[in-house]
Scaffold this active site. Sequence first.
Site, mmCIF file in Angstrom:
data_model
loop_
_atom_site.group_PDB
_atom_site.id
_atom_site.type_symbol
_atom_site.label_atom_id
_atom_site.label_comp_id
_atom_site.label_asym_id
_atom_site.label_seq_id
_atom_site.Cartn_x
_atom_site.Cartn_y
_atom_site.Cartn_z
ATOM 1 N N SER A 117 0.869 -1.172 0.000
ATOM 2 C CA SER A 117 0.000 0.000 0.000
ATOM 3 C C SER A 117 0.905 1.220 0.000
ATOM 4 O O SER A 117 1.886 1.281 0.750
ATOM 5 C CB SER A 117 -0.940 -0.020 1.201
ATOM 6 O OG SER A 117 -1.933 0.975 1.029
ATOM 7 N N GLU A 118 0.598 2.185 -0.858
ATOM 8 C CA GLU A 118 1.578 3.229 -1.148
ATOM 9 C C GLU A 118 1.817 4.179 0.021
ATOM 10 O O GLU A 118 2.761 4.962 -0.009
ATOM 11 C CB GLU A 118 1.214 3.998 -2.425
ATOM 12 C CG GLU A 118 -0.085 4.746 -2.392
ATOM 13 C CD GLU A 118 -1.249 3.920 -2.919
ATOM 14 O OE1 GLU A 118 -1.231 2.681 -2.785
ATOM 15 O OE2 GLU A 118 -2.195 4.538 -3.444
ATOM 16 N N ASN A 119 1.002 4.090 1.065
ATOM 17 C CA ASN A 119 1.296 4.920 2.233
ATOM 18 C C ASN A 119 2.475 4.387 3.038
ATOM 19 O O ASN A 119 2.904 5.039 3.988
ATOM 20 C CB ASN A 119 0.057 5.085 3.124
ATOM 21 C CG ASN A 119 -0.494 3.773 3.628
ATOM 22 O OD1 ASN A 119 -0.527 2.789 2.900
ATOM 23 N ND2 ASN A 119 -0.909 3.735 4.874
ATOM 24 N N SER A 145 8.455 3.847 -0.728
ATOM 25 C CA SER A 145 7.215 3.267 -1.229
ATOM 26 C C SER A 145 7.093 3.482 -2.735
ATOM 27 O O SER A 145 6.683 2.565 -3.471
ATOM 28 C CB SER A 145 6.024 3.901 -0.507
ATOM 29 O OG SER A 145 4.870 3.150 -0.732
#
Lengths: 230, 230, 216, 216
Positions: free
Chosen positions: C45-47, C87
């Site tokens: 997840s890009e967070n 990320s």
Amino acid sequence: MNKTTSIKKAVSLIQSGQTIMVGGFGNPGTPMTLLEALLNSGVKDLVMIKNEVNEPGIGISRLVEAGMVRKLIISHLGLNSRVIEMMNRKEVEVEFHPQGILADKIRCGGAGLLGFITDIGVDTIIAETREIIMFEGQKAILEPSLRADAALIHSATADKLGNLCYTKTAFSFNPLMAQAADLVIAETFNLVEPGGINPDHVHTPCVFVDHIVQVENNQKLYGVLAHHVL
Amino acid sequence: MNKTTSIKKAVSLIQSGQTIMVGGFGNPGTPMTLLEALLNSGVKDLVMIKNEVNEPGIGISRLVEAGMVRKLIISHLGLNSRVIEMMNRKEVEVEFHPQGILADKIRCGGAGLLGFITDIGVDTIIAETREIIMFEGQKAILEPSLRADAALIHSATADKLGNLCYTKTAFSFNPLMAQAADLVIAETFNLVEPGGINPDHVHTPCVFVDHIVQVENNQKLYGVLAHHVL
Amino acid sequence: MSYKQKIAARAAKTISTGMIINLGIGLPTLIPCYLDPMVRVMIHSENGVLGAGAAATHENAHPMQIDAGGGYITVNKGASFFDSATSFAIVRGGRLDIAFLGALEISERGDLANWIIPGKFAPGIGGGMELAQKARKLIVVTSHCTKKGLPKLIPQCTLPLTAKKCVDMIITELAVFEVVDDELILIEIARESSLDEIRKKTTARFKAAEGELPAF
Amino acid sequence: MSYKQKIAARAAKTISTGMIINLGIGLPTLIPCYLDPMVRVMIHSENGVLGAGAAATHENAHPMQIDAGGGYITVNKGASFFDSATSFAIVRGGRLDIAFLGALEISERGDLANWIIPGKFAPGIGGGMELAQKARKLIVVTSHCTKKGLPKLIPQCTLPLTAKKCVDMIITELAVFEVVDDELILIEIARESSLDEIRKKTTARFKAAEGELPAF
């Protein structure tokens, strides 16, 4: 996805003519066991990227001395008189970069960026071989990113999925190179099961790592160099 | 060098008209206590840089809603309908960047580089407002780095020298912003003596941090948002 | 099964063991529910998390542990947390085997528009542009038509693009398409649908794959 | 006291509590020996450590813990380790209060040449260019003349530069100079030396600060 493998199998993936990144700064962080296996594998015509070339008879210097390396991309040759002589005799080509610029070229390669813009070196001879632009009113160098066919990484601890932790001054170029190659082989002293590393303490997420090789903390390869103790 | 200070003193260093980076992605990593103190300090005309604007009534959104923010530099407004309406009514100017591009603009600013070169967005409308060059045979965007007058950072643990550790998804923009501002104020839940953090586990070395404020893990500010649990 | 569930279930079949995948906000987050339990993937997840697990409950939600959509998550053994630059090094470095995204429009050569309707909907791009442009495989999961019943698969996008020629596969409740050499190839038809219906609701030019098409 | 020790002792006086400093290889590494124990500084070494302590002995040397010169080091409480990109974010981000470097030549406007003698000595630049260009204060510590007795402080550098107009202070065994507005100002004279000797061994133009100059 258990990524552990034998050193023989891992190193057999490296081929003559390839460009190889090698982690470490001096002895710490240099993947000594992987380099020794590569030395014995007989590949040649390599382009190798490292901060420096270790000292004569150590690490990457052994491969250079054995004539397996066509070109070095590094920051400095340090006190390695043997490799300096080989450079002077044109037995090995050497491309120099300022140390932090080399680090960021690799980081950019790992981050999927094409390059970066810097004022480091604009008023020096290194600008002569680089592309110069005017950027926001000042002279700047366009520095292309750097990637490799393979990266050889040293880690203190790894889990079987390929998550890596480094220790002390053995970080250096390892976390950057681990992101910047098509094939990433990491040696590790300590191998643990998934979950054995606190997710907050992972330095290189496993997505970047292809193969893990557990190696012995052999003092002949990894011990203190007595001549560097005061 | 004990860098701990009171929240009042720390926030009094922020002045109207300044550009302020704010860490976090959603609630995790958002320095809620520092933002609340800034809200109460009465500064105005701020330019604020954050991934998004939190949700209505939370974190940075409270400052935007209070009219203290002239401009936002962010990646997206998420589900913050209040701020979207303010943007549509031109009560706040909004500059959008792709999320990872925003992250790297800040990282470049922190790394003392002028900018970077990327192919992200070259075939889209975001290229219309950016400088385009030909780089190694392809169209590329020159993306300038980003710095701020101050950064507000949330950390899980800090020592009194200013070394910081983050946890879980509260890393996000914090480590990047901690390097990219002239004044860095970090809040922390856990404050320890120097030596209380393993040097291998430091995420932000203390050299980047100017002030540490210990804050309470107040569930009203930092608790789970019930509407985001399935 | 709702149309969203049907799409998510079909999308789950594109995933195999060892993959690293990223799930866009909305429909894509339903996909893991339909994964064969024998298939071991790592969800990015890009967070700033790799190894996201199932959604958290009120009992185990941790306030500092969410996905990019804001939902509280659990993490699996071998997970890692990292900053936003790392990320997106994963995203732009081409380390994602599949990214699943929604769509407003898809052109017949695989352009994607999914982030802005000028003057109406402009919440910002988030991580979508980088996911679309750099994932090894981009699979669009979307209703076949807009809420007004207009085709989403059209000859050329009218909305600003997310990325050009980025789409590899499109899964709707009616059909599955692959994009091969800038051409749309219909490869599966929903049991509830027909080639006729798909032709009616698709203005993008497409070819049907040879032989009888599998149903899904 | 050797001339190196004299220089190191004078250089130590430029350091005050709270500073972040970087010590080049060679002579600069002697400086900490002459620090007042009440002065608390953090030593950065560009190989990836902040908070380096005294040199390690055979008893406590750790094979994975060196400084940029290759010597084994101890670390102080509050130290941190990091990768080379972070290490140079510290350097180029202007976070070093002082960097101490050696010199081959220094021009009268503060240019530094210290890394290459074309055709003779070309081991690469290492971190020197970034240290010279970006430290808040660059202090050159060097013998006043070359081994052949030629001046190092000269009107213009003849060797390729490390960085232009980067030097803030020069400490030799004979004198201390500051560079102010592209001019060399002599501010101290060694007890063992004289203005005459300094004039004889310095071809760079310089001014003497007003009043009687302190001895060191």
